[in-house]
Write a protein that holds these residues in place. Structure first.
Motif, PDB file in Angstrom:
ATOM      1  N   UNK A   1       0.817  -1.194   0.000  1.00 15.86           N
ATOM      2  CA  UNK A   1       0.000   0.000   0.000  1.00 15.86           C
ATOM      3  C   UNK A   1       0.855   1.250   0.000  1.00 15.86           C
ATOM      4  N   UNK A   2       1.943   1.212   0.764  1.00 14.57           N
ATOM      5  CA  UNK A   2       2.818   2.359   0.838  1.00 14.57           C
ATOM      6  C   UNK A   2       3.466   2.656  -0.509  1.00 14.57           C
ATOM      7  N   UNK A   3       3.900   1.636  -1.214  1.00 17.66           N
ATOM      8  CA  UNK A   3       4.584   1.789  -2.490  1.00 17.66           C
ATOM      9  C   UNK A   3       3.673   2.428  -3.532  1.00 17.66           C
ATOM     10  N   UNK A   4       2.413   2.015  -3.614  1.00 15.09           N
ATOM     11  CA  UNK A   4       1.492   2.591  -4.601  1.00 15.09           C
ATOM     12  C   UNK A   4       1.151   4.035  -4.242  1.00 15.09           C
ATOM     13  N   UNK A   5       1.025   4.330  -2.945  1.00 12.36           N
ATOM     14  CA  UNK A   5       0.758   5.711  -2.515  1.00 12.36           C
ATOM     15  C   UNK A   5       1.944   6.602  -2.865  1.00 12.36           C
TER      16      UNK A   5
END
Length: 181
Positions: A1-5
């Motif tokens: 989730x962090x990477x896509x954000x």
């Protein structure tokens, strides 16, 4: 989730920076541009190394006698001069008096230079003309007439397509911030 954000945020920043750069380029190329005054030809109105903002969307129909303009020279050279004569005008200087179409023109921006010329026992401009300005051409002079290369002595008549724009204000040094007239 962090990477896509992080990817979304990075993409948003990239788009914002790209749009800002494109807008800055459009403004500088077509609307306003900074120019640096080089030399003493416009003293005391403009000083060597002052930075001026130039309105590039000024149409030639909106220019008037006495406006300060930027003129394209060869290569990267540009000139800052004052418009004296328009197409169809007859320009003459007689005993330091500017005559346009036979009528004397007041040039308050020359006061300081005129006093200096009189104190040294000479003329500021000297006699010249009459010259009839052809269609789509302009006659320009610097305010420091003794030190200016202009339509009288080197630049010749300026074709309409060489006019870059009208000087609007001095913005640097900040202590000299002022509109230009």
């Amino acid at each position: 989730m962090k990477s896509s954000h992080l990817k979304v945020e990075l993409w948003d920043w990239t788009k914002a920076i790209f749009i800002a750069l494109v807008l800055a380029w459009v403004v500088k190329t077509f609307i306003f541009a900074p120019y640096t005054v080089k030399g003493e030809s416009m003293e005391p109105t403009l000083h060597d190394h002052e930075r001026i903002a130039v309105n590039k969307i000024t149409q030639t129909e909106k220019l008037k006698h006495g406006d300060i303009v930027i003129i394209k020279g060869s290569g990267k050279t540009n000139y800052v001069k004052r418009i004296i004569g328009f197409p169809g005008d007859t320009v003459e200087v007689d005993n330091d008096k500017l005559l346009i179409n036979g009528k004397q023109v007041k040039e308050p921006y020359l006061k300081e230079n005129m006093e200096e010329a009189k104190n040294s026992g000479g003329l500021l401009t000297g006699d010249m003309g009459p010259i009839v300005i052809p269609e789509k051409h302009y006659f320009v002079m610097g305010d420091n007439r003794r030190m200016s290369m202009d339509s009288r002595n080197g630049l010749g008549l300026i074709s309409q397509d060489r006019l870059v724009g009208r000087s609007e204000l001095v913005f640097f040094p900040f202590s000299s911030l002022r509109s230009v007239k």
